[in-house]
Design a protein around this motif. Structure first.
Motif, PDB file in Angstrom:
ATOM      1  N   GLU A   1     -29.144  37.902  -1.465  1.00 54.72           N
ATOM      2  CA  GLU A   1     -29.830  36.563  -1.689  1.00 54.72           C
ATOM      3  C   GLU A   1     -29.294  35.636  -2.563  1.00 54.72           C
ATOM      4  OE1 GLU A   1     -34.110  37.087  -2.419  1.00 54.72           O
ATOM      5  OE2 GLU A   1     -34.273  38.256  -0.263  1.00 54.72           O
ATOM      6  N   ASN A   2     -28.870  36.197  -3.669  1.00 55.29           N
ATOM      7  CA  ASN A   2     -28.375  35.713  -4.769  1.00 55.29           C
ATOM      8  C   ASN A   2     -26.756  35.559  -4.689  1.00 55.29           C
ATOM      9  OD1 ASN A   2     -30.814  35.510  -5.899  1.00 55.29           O
ATOM     10  ND2 ASN A   2     -30.383  37.528  -7.205  1.00 55.29           N
ATOM     11  N   ASN A   3     -26.290  36.255  -3.841  1.00 55.91           N
ATOM     12  CA  ASN A   3     -24.614  36.051  -3.757  1.00 55.91           C
ATOM     13  C   ASN A   3     -24.196  36.357  -2.185  1.00 55.91           C
ATOM     14  OD1 ASN A   3     -23.907  36.580  -6.769  1.00 55.91           O
ATOM     15  ND2 ASN A   3     -25.349  38.140  -6.272  1.00 55.91           N
ATOM     16  N   PRO A   4     -24.834  35.364  -1.350  1.00 59.38           N
ATOM     17  CA  PRO A   4     -24.392  35.498   0.037  1.00 59.38           C
ATOM     18  C   PRO A   4     -22.969  35.528   0.178  1.00 59.38           C
ATOM     19  CG  PRO A   4     -25.274  33.450  -0.700  1.00 59.38           C
ATOM     20  CD  PRO A   4     -25.418  34.113  -1.898  1.00 59.38           C
ATOM     21  N   ARG A   5     -22.097  35.047  -0.506  1.00 58.68           N
ATOM     22  CA  ARG A   5     -20.585  35.237  -0.298  1.00 58.68           C
ATOM     23  C   ARG A   5     -19.961  35.808  -1.366  1.00 58.68           C
ATOM     24  NH1 ARG A   5     -21.255  32.094   3.851  1.00 58.68           N
ATOM     25  NH2 ARG A   5     -21.577  29.646   3.810  1.00 58.68           N
ATOM     26  N   GLY A   6     -20.795  36.531  -1.892  1.00 56.18           N
ATOM     27  CA  GLY A   6     -20.028  37.288  -3.097  1.00 56.18           C
ATOM     28  C   GLY A   6     -19.420  38.420  -2.715  1.00 56.18           C
ATOM     29  N   PRO A   7     -18.392  38.803  -3.665  1.00 50.26           N
ATOM     30  CA  PRO A   7     -17.127  39.981  -3.240  1.00 50.26           C
ATOM     31  C   PRO A   7     -17.751  41.311  -2.679  1.00 50.26           C
ATOM     32  CG  PRO A   7     -17.257  39.392  -5.534  1.00 50.26           C
ATOM     33  CD  PRO A   7     -18.298  38.695  -5.026  1.00 50.26           C
ATOM     34  N   GLN A   8     -19.115  41.574  -2.935  1.00 51.19           N
ATOM     35  CA  GLN A   8     -19.648  42.886  -2.538  1.00 51.19           C
ATOM     36  C   GLN A   8     -20.557  42.679  -1.511  1.00 51.19           C
ATOM     37  OE1 GLN A   8     -19.245  42.135  -5.960  1.00 51.19           O
ATOM     38  NE2 GLN A   8     -17.804  43.392  -6.365  1.00 51.19           N
ATOM     39  N   ALA A   9     -20.689  41.248  -0.922  1.00 53.59           N
ATOM     40  CA  ALA A   9     -21.451  40.929   0.056  1.00 53.59           C
ATOM     41  C   ALA A   9     -21.536  41.861   1.303  1.00 53.59           C
ATOM     42  CB  ALA A   9     -21.617  39.600   0.458  1.00 53.59           C
ATOM     43  N   GLU A  10     -20.125  42.050   1.646  1.00 51.56           N
ATOM     44  CA  GLU A  10     -20.038  43.009   3.077  1.00 51.56           C
ATOM     45  C   GLU A  10     -20.454  44.290   2.676  1.00 51.56           C
ATOM     46  OE1 GLU A  10     -16.317  44.674   5.582  1.00 51.56           O
ATOM     47  OE2 GLU A  10     -16.034  42.444   4.472  1.00 51.56           O
ATOM     48  N   ASP A  11     -20.165  44.919   1.512  1.00 51.81           N
ATOM     49  CA  ASP A  11     -20.641  46.334   1.302  1.00 51.81           C
ATOM     50  C   ASP A  11     -22.191  46.307   1.300  1.00 51.81           C
ATOM     51  OD1 ASP A  11     -19.801  49.003   0.815  1.00 51.81           O
ATOM     52  OD2 ASP A  11     -20.846  48.639  -1.148  1.00 51.81           O
ATOM     53  N   ALA A  12     -22.675  45.373   0.511  1.00 57.22           N
ATOM     54  CA  ALA A  12     -24.100  45.682   0.469  1.00 57.22           C
ATOM     55  C   ALA A  12     -24.742  45.366   1.805  1.00 57.22           C
ATOM     56  CB  ALA A  12     -24.586  44.050  -0.288  1.00 57.22           C
TER      57      ALA A  12
ATOM     58  N   VAL B   1     -28.775  43.791 -17.991  1.00 51.17           N
ATOM     59  CA  VAL B   1     -27.623  42.737 -17.784  1.00 51.17           C
ATOM     60  C   VAL B   1     -28.701  41.654 -16.808  1.00 51.17           C
ATOM     61  CG1 VAL B   1     -25.414  42.094 -16.890  1.00 51.17           C
ATOM     62  CG2 VAL B   1     -25.902  44.220 -18.220  1.00 51.17           C
ATOM     63  N   VAL B   2     -28.972  42.057 -15.605  1.00 51.10           N
ATOM     64  CA  VAL B   2     -29.718  41.235 -14.813  1.00 51.10           C
ATOM     65  C   VAL B   2     -30.916  40.280 -15.453  1.00 51.10           C
ATOM     66  CG1 VAL B   2     -30.983  40.778 -12.457  1.00 51.10           C
ATOM     67  CG2 VAL B   2     -28.819  42.271 -12.953  1.00 51.10           C
ATOM     68  N   SER B   3     -31.675  41.242 -16.058  1.00 50.09           N
ATOM     69  CA  SER B   3     -33.019  40.609 -16.749  1.00 50.09           C
ATOM     70  C   SER B   3     -32.636  39.775 -17.894  1.00 50.09           C
ATOM     71  CB  SER B   3     -34.101  41.647 -16.977  1.00 50.09           C
ATOM     72  OG  SER B   3     -33.879  42.418 -17.755  1.00 50.09           O
ATOM     73  N   ASP B   4     -31.923  40.076 -18.868  1.00 49.83           N
ATOM     74  CA  ASP B   4     -31.912  39.623 -20.170  1.00 49.83           C
ATOM     75  C   ASP B   4     -30.930  38.698 -20.215  1.00 49.83           C
ATOM     76  OD1 ASP B   4     -33.881  41.530 -20.668  1.00 49.83           O
ATOM     77  OD2 ASP B   4     -32.566  42.717 -22.278  1.00 49.83           O
ATOM     78  N   TYR B   5     -29.783  38.752 -19.290  1.00 45.23           N
ATOM     79  CA  TYR B   5     -28.411  37.777 -19.384  1.00 45.23           C
ATOM     80  C   TYR B   5     -28.360  37.064 -18.003  1.00 45.23           C
ATOM     81  CZ  TYR B   5     -28.098  40.645 -23.671  1.00 45.23           C
ATOM     82  OH  TYR B   5     -28.233  41.141 -24.799  1.00 45.23           O
ATOM     83  N   PRO B   6     -29.286  36.058 -17.734  1.00 43.74           N
ATOM     84  CA  PRO B   6     -29.179  35.649 -16.522  1.00 43.74           C
ATOM     85  C   PRO B   6     -27.954  34.623 -16.180  1.00 43.74           C
ATOM     86  CG  PRO B   6     -31.049  34.716 -17.799  1.00 43.74           C
ATOM     87  CD  PRO B   6     -30.418  36.002 -18.457  1.00 43.74           C
ATOM     88  N   GLN B   7     -27.458  34.017 -17.472  1.00 42.47           N
ATOM     89  CA  GLN B   7     -26.293  33.332 -17.344  1.00 42.47           C
ATOM     90  C   GLN B   7     -24.997  33.998 -17.624  1.00 42.47           C
ATOM     91  OE1 GLN B   7     -26.859  30.176 -16.461  1.00 42.47           O
ATOM     92  NE2 GLN B   7     -29.226  30.725 -16.334  1.00 42.47           N
ATOM     93  N   SER B   8     -24.997  35.391 -17.733  1.00 42.16           N
ATOM     94  CA  SER B   8     -23.856  36.259 -17.913  1.00 42.16           C
ATOM     95  C   SER B   8     -22.962  36.180 -16.469  1.00 42.16           C
ATOM     96  CB  SER B   8     -24.273  37.456 -18.268  1.00 42.16           C
ATOM     97  OG  SER B   8     -23.142  38.464 -18.081  1.00 42.16           O
ATOM     98  N   GLU B   9     -21.506  36.190 -17.149  1.00 41.36           N
ATOM     99  CA  GLU B   9     -20.666  36.055 -15.805  1.00 41.36           C
ATOM    100  C   GLU B   9     -20.680  37.543 -15.088  1.00 41.36           C
ATOM    101  OE1 GLU B   9     -16.480  37.194 -17.237  1.00 41.36           O
ATOM    102  OE2 GLU B   9     -17.317  36.894 -19.162  1.00 41.36           O
ATOM    103  N   TRP B  10     -21.258  38.380 -15.781  1.00 41.72           N
ATOM    104  CA  TRP B  10     -21.434  39.672 -15.277  1.00 41.72           C
ATOM    105  C   TRP B  10     -22.791  39.929 -14.269  1.00 41.72           C
ATOM    106  CZ3 TRP B  10     -17.054  41.967 -15.631  1.00 41.72           C
ATOM    107  CH2 TRP B  10     -16.373  41.761 -16.865  1.00 41.72           C
ATOM    108  N   ARG B  11     -23.542  39.027 -14.170  1.00 37.03           N
ATOM    109  CA  ARG B  11     -24.924  39.080 -13.428  1.00 37.03           C
ATOM    110  C   ARG B  11     -24.616  39.499 -12.085  1.00 37.03           C
ATOM    111  NH1 ARG B  11     -29.254  37.392 -10.940  1.00 37.03           N
ATOM    112  NH2 ARG B  11     -31.292  37.273 -12.043  1.00 37.03           N
ATOM    113  N   SER B  12     -23.744  38.862 -11.241  1.00 37.59           N
ATOM    114  CA  SER B  12     -23.897  39.200  -9.900  1.00 37.59           C
ATOM    115  C   SER B  12     -23.243  40.719  -9.766  1.00 37.59           C
ATOM    116  CB  SER B  12     -23.033  38.239  -9.029  1.00 37.59           C
ATOM    117  OG  SER B  12     -21.602  38.158  -9.546  1.00 37.59           O
ATOM    118  N   LEU B  13     -22.113  41.037 -10.403  1.00 37.74           N
ATOM    119  CA  LEU B  13     -21.717  42.282 -10.626  1.00 37.74           C
ATOM    120  C   LEU B  13     -22.928  43.231 -10.821  1.00 37.74           C
ATOM    121  CD1 LEU B  13     -18.104  42.322 -11.723  1.00 37.74           C
ATOM    122  CD2 LEU B  13     -18.774  43.113  -9.424  1.00 37.74           C
TER     123      LEU B  13
END
Length: 177
Positions: free
Chosen positions: A105-116, A58-70
């Protein structure tokens, strides 16, 4: 598609198998959705080794996907969940840390940033403790030079770990001799 199956593995094979629909037509509008859902299925079934390449896709083949960060987050978490112990899986641990850092790095304020961030701290604690144990082992074996190497590693690389406080005290004691 109007197709439903009760056997998830058969559905996965139909989508991403050797002659699967998405394998043959990777640019279908729902391809990223389907691949992400397959990754989630593997993750939720605790099949972490199987989830990793799916989320990587998902990350490599679909960089514009809404699912990429998850997918980045679940890629890191799937790798983390494969850790059996710090004494066995140093490469897996390093890979998990790298993937969590990439997510941040890609999602510094993402919903999973705290857990990461928490997972990175857990990894730091694991590796700090491991190297402190190695230092103590070499001290018991009357090898202070080897112990100092591991103590310095803890002090330089795992400075925020709880092992660093103990390593600092031991290192100072060794400096007196």
């Amino acid at each position: 598609l109007g197709i439903s199956y009760n056997c998830p593995s058969h559905g996965i094979e139909l989508l991403v198998g050797e002659n699967g629909l998405i394998k043959e037509y990777p640019n279908l509008s729902f391809a990223d959705d389907a691949i992400y859902e397959i990754g989630k299925y593997y993750f939720e079934s605790t099949q972490y080794a199987e989830a990793v390449p799916i989320f990587e896709r998902v990350v490599s083949d679909y960089p514009q996907s809404e699912w990429r960060s998850l997918a980045e987050y679940y890629l890191a978490l799937s790798t983390f969940k494969r850790i059996r112990g710090v004494d066995y899986d140093e490469k897996v641990i390093a890979d998990a840390e790298r993937k969590f850092r990439t997510y941040l790095e890609n999602n510094p304020r993402g919903p999973q940033a705290e857990d990461a961030g928490k997972k990175i701290r857990e990894i730091t604690e694991m590796l700090g403790d491991k190297n402190l144990r190695l230092a103590k082992f070499y001290l018991r074996e009357s090898e202070p030079a080897a112990a100092k190497i591991y103590l310095r590693l803890v002090l330089e690389k795992y400075t925020s770990s709880s092992a660093a406080r103990e390593a600092r005290a031991i290192h100072e004691q060794l400096g007196k001799y």
